[in-house]
Design an enzyme around this catalytic site. Sequence first.
Site, PDB file in Angstrom:
ATOM      1  N   PRO A  78     -14.734   1.177 -10.107  1.00 20.72           N
ATOM      2  CA  PRO A  78     -16.070   1.028 -10.252  1.00 20.72           C
ATOM      3  C   PRO A  78     -16.711  -0.552 -10.277  1.00 20.72           C
ATOM      4  CG  PRO A  78     -15.287   1.633 -12.438  1.00 20.72           C
ATOM      5  CD  PRO A  78     -14.122   1.343 -11.760  1.00 20.72           C
ATOM      6  N   ASP A  79     -17.781  -0.546  -9.686  1.00 19.27           N
ATOM      7  CA  ASP A  79     -18.343  -1.835  -9.615  1.00 19.27           C
ATOM      8  C   ASP A  79     -19.235  -2.145 -11.124  1.00 19.27           C
ATOM      9  OD1 ASP A  79     -20.826  -0.465  -9.380  1.00 19.27           O
ATOM     10  OD2 ASP A  79     -21.297  -1.058  -7.413  1.00 19.27           O
ATOM     11  N   PHE A  80     -19.766  -3.128 -11.092  1.00 20.13           N
ATOM     12  CA  PHE A  80     -20.429  -3.450 -12.290  1.00 20.13           C
ATOM     13  C   PHE A  80     -21.856  -2.603 -12.394  1.00 20.13           C
ATOM     14  CE2 PHE A  80     -18.729  -7.915 -13.925  1.00 20.13           C
ATOM     15  CZ  PHE A  80     -17.702  -7.028 -14.490  1.00 20.13           C
ATOM     16  N   ARG A  81     -22.758  -2.845 -11.210  1.00 17.30           N
ATOM     17  CA  ARG A  81     -24.143  -2.670 -11.434  1.00 17.30           C
ATOM     18  C   ARG A  81     -24.692  -1.352 -10.954  1.00 17.30           C
ATOM     19  NH1 ARG A  81     -23.341  -7.791 -11.021  1.00 17.30           N
ATOM     20  NH2 ARG A  81     -24.148  -9.096 -12.867  1.00 17.30           N
ATOM     21  N   ASN A 102     -13.965 -10.683  -6.491  1.00 17.47           N
ATOM     22  CA  ASN A 102     -13.246  -9.436  -7.220  1.00 17.47           C
ATOM     23  C   ASN A 102     -11.923  -9.963  -7.894  1.00 17.47           C
ATOM     24  OD1 ASN A 102     -15.154  -7.905  -6.102  1.00 17.47           O
ATOM     25  ND2 ASN A 102     -13.778  -6.971  -4.460  1.00 17.47           N
ATOM     26  N   ASP A 149      -9.443  -7.955  -8.721  1.00 18.43           N
ATOM     27  CA  ASP A 149      -8.435  -6.860  -8.581  1.00 18.43           C
ATOM     28  C   ASP A 149      -7.224  -7.101  -7.753  1.00 18.43           C
ATOM     29  OD1 ASP A 149      -9.411  -6.742  -5.979  1.00 18.43           O
ATOM     30  OD2 ASP A 149     -10.866  -5.007  -6.612  1.00 18.43           O
ATOM     31  N   HIS A 207     -13.859 -15.994  -8.611  1.00 22.16           N
ATOM     32  CA  HIS A 207     -14.307 -15.586 -10.405  1.00 22.16           C
ATOM     33  C   HIS A 207     -12.600 -15.530 -10.891  1.00 22.16           C
ATOM     34  CE1 HIS A 207     -18.179 -14.012  -9.598  1.00 22.16           C
ATOM     35  NE2 HIS A 207     -18.252 -15.528  -9.469  1.00 22.16           N
TER      36      HIS A 207
HETATM   37  P1  CNA Z   1     -22.057  -6.025  -8.343  1.00 20.13           P
HETATM   38  O1  CNA Z   1     -22.964  -6.658  -8.926  1.00 20.13           O
HETATM   39  O2  CNA Z   1     -21.462  -4.538  -9.254  1.00 20.13           O
HETATM   40  O3  CNA Z   1     -22.404  -5.361  -7.050  1.00 20.13           O
HETATM   41  C1  CNA Z   1     -21.811  -4.394  -6.158  1.00 20.13           C
HETATM   42  C2  CNA Z   1     -22.617  -4.256  -5.046  1.00 20.13           C
HETATM   43  O4  CNA Z   1     -21.775  -3.494  -3.953  1.00 20.13           O
HETATM   44  C3  CNA Z   1     -23.907  -3.501  -5.057  1.00 20.13           C
HETATM   45  O5  CNA Z   1     -25.003  -4.133  -4.455  1.00 20.13           O
HETATM   46  C4  CNA Z   1     -23.620  -2.067  -4.585  1.00 20.13           C
HETATM   47  O6  CNA Z   1     -24.773  -1.475  -4.123  1.00 20.13           O
HETATM   48  C5  CNA Z   1     -22.627  -2.390  -3.538  1.00 20.13           C
HETATM   49  N1  CNA Z   1     -21.707  -1.447  -3.299  1.00 20.13           N
HETATM   50  C6  CNA Z   1     -21.228  -0.682  -4.413  1.00 20.13           C
HETATM   51  N2  CNA Z   1     -20.277   0.583  -3.479  1.00 20.13           N
HETATM   52  C7  CNA Z   1     -20.475   0.227  -2.012  1.00 20.13           C
HETATM   53  C8  CNA Z   1     -19.895   0.693  -1.136  1.00 20.13           C
HETATM   54  N3  CNA Z   1     -19.037   1.719  -1.123  1.00 20.13           N
HETATM   55  N4  CNA Z   1     -20.227   0.301   0.230  1.00 20.13           N
HETATM   56  C9  CNA Z   1     -20.995  -0.610   0.230  1.00 20.13           C
HETATM   57  N5  CNA Z   1     -21.756  -1.391  -0.919  1.00 20.13           N
HETATM   58  C10 CNA Z   1     -21.388  -0.929  -2.130  1.00 20.13           C
HETATM   59  O7  CNA Z   1     -20.496  -6.452  -7.928  1.00 20.13           O
HETATM   60  P2  CNA Z   1     -20.641  -8.137  -7.573  1.00 20.13           P
HETATM   61  O8  CNA Z   1     -19.116  -8.225  -6.862  1.00 20.13           O
HETATM   62  O9  CNA Z   1     -21.585  -8.508  -6.695  1.00 20.13           O
HETATM   63  O10 CNA Z   1     -20.759  -9.097  -9.036  1.00 20.13           O
HETATM   64  C11 CNA Z   1     -19.965  -9.993  -9.250  1.00 20.13           C
HETATM   65  C12 CNA Z   1     -18.957  -9.603 -10.469  1.00 20.13           C
HETATM   66  C13 CNA Z   1     -18.738  -8.349 -10.454  1.00 20.13           C
HETATM   67  C14 CNA Z   1     -17.691 -10.574 -10.211  1.00 20.13           C
HETATM   68  O11 CNA Z   1     -17.649 -11.437 -11.061  1.00 20.13           O
HETATM   69  C15 CNA Z   1     -16.566  -9.423 -10.166  1.00 20.13           C
HETATM   70  O12 CNA Z   1     -15.592 -10.035 -10.932  1.00 20.13           O
HETATM   71  C16 CNA Z   1     -17.163  -8.129 -10.844  1.00 20.13           C
HETATM   72  N6  CNA Z   1     -16.347  -6.982 -10.859  1.00 20.13           N
HETATM   73  C17 CNA Z   1     -15.109  -6.983 -10.001  1.00 20.13           C
HETATM   74  C18 CNA Z   1     -14.559  -5.724  -9.628  1.00 20.13           C
HETATM   75  C19 CNA Z   1     -13.215  -5.912  -8.880  1.00 20.13           C
HETATM   76  O13 CNA Z   1     -12.544  -6.826  -8.993  1.00 20.13           O
HETATM   77  N7  CNA Z   1     -13.110  -4.639  -8.070  1.00 20.13           N
HETATM   78  C20 CNA Z   1     -15.053  -4.577 -10.337  1.00 20.13           C
HETATM   79  C21 CNA Z   1     -16.227  -4.711 -11.034  1.00 20.13           C
HETATM   80  C22 CNA Z   1     -16.895  -6.106 -11.267  1.00 20.13           C
END
Ligand code: CNA
Length: 281
Positions: A45-48, A119, A121, A138
């Site tokens: 899952p993403d953060f927001r 990311n 991951d 990060h």
């Molecule tokens: P965020 O703030 O959660 O934003 C994610 C963005 O991606 C949002 O604008 C969503 O609308 C968009 N989104 C989600 N799913 C999709 C998809 N399938 N296709 C297109 N767009 C999509 O995450 P950011 O990375 O911008 O924020 C920064 C933080 C989140 C970093 O410090 C990361 O370390 C941290 N994070 C990392 C992971 C990971 O490593 N996979 C997971 C969750 C959070």
Amino acid sequence: VDDDTPPQTLSERSVAAVAEYIKSGRARRIVVMTGAGISTAAGIPDFRSPETGLYANLASLNLPEPEAVFDLSFFRQNPAPFYVLAKDLYPGNYHPTVSHVFISLLASKGLLHQLFTQNIDCLERAAGIPADLIVEAHGSFAAQRCIECKTPFGDAPMREHVRAGKVPRCERAPECDGLVKPDIVFFGEALPRLFFERTRMAAEADLILVMGTSLQVHPFASLPNLAPESVPRVLFNLERVGTLGSHADDVLVLGDCDAGVRKLADELGWREELETRWREL
Ligand code: CNA
């Protein structure tokens, strides 16, 4: 920008025009900037994103606020929630997405100037992108150390602790016994030196691809603004973010990033190669 303002570099503001620009050989230094959105299709899952986001899931851990999971002073008092998260996110549990594989294809074709990822991951490495082309802005789970004396902690014992849900402690115990934390940038911590050393690569780009990030975390969020305005920028994201869309050569590919990337691969004639590589990974 007014949608009628003619682009300077692209023939038009479309995915087809971006493909044409790449195929013409004028885009040799492609800089990619990614975030959690490129890994959601992998199951992380993403953060927001409301409901499915990591912050929403963390509610079950009784944190004062979700951000606390990446807060150093909170971690010192209570490292357990972070290690619940770490167990899930730990490398090896997930498979890279089509978007990761597209970036590795750019690298194979000698077109990837630099990838900046937020990311943690490690799916970029898993997709086969060469380490020297990746800036993990990060940090990541690739290494870990004691938060007090900074002594590195081994990969194998780390894996064991995380798997067992145990919090690792410095092996210099009993003298130290500090908590061990992966080299992930927590709130208030400095970004890795490499990030600052490589920002010039973003300024040198002749094409910028921004994928799956809300561009809310600084200083990462300003990377897409470092290149001259005539440099095309393509956004693959569910929503419009940052200043993307404000330049005459910006192309917005709103929607799922894997779908957007497949569209670009189609236009480039790379689709089969992309799918094969993804399947065989
Ligand atoms: P965020 O703030 O959660 O934003 C994610 C963005 O991606 C949002 O604008 C969503 O609308 C968009 N989104 C989600 N799913 C999709 C998809 N399938 N296709 C297109 N767009 C999509 O995450 P950011 O990375 O911008 O924020 C920064 C933080 C989140 C970093 O410090 C990361 O370390 C941290 N994070 C990392 C992971 C990971 O490593 N996979 C997971 C969750 C959070």
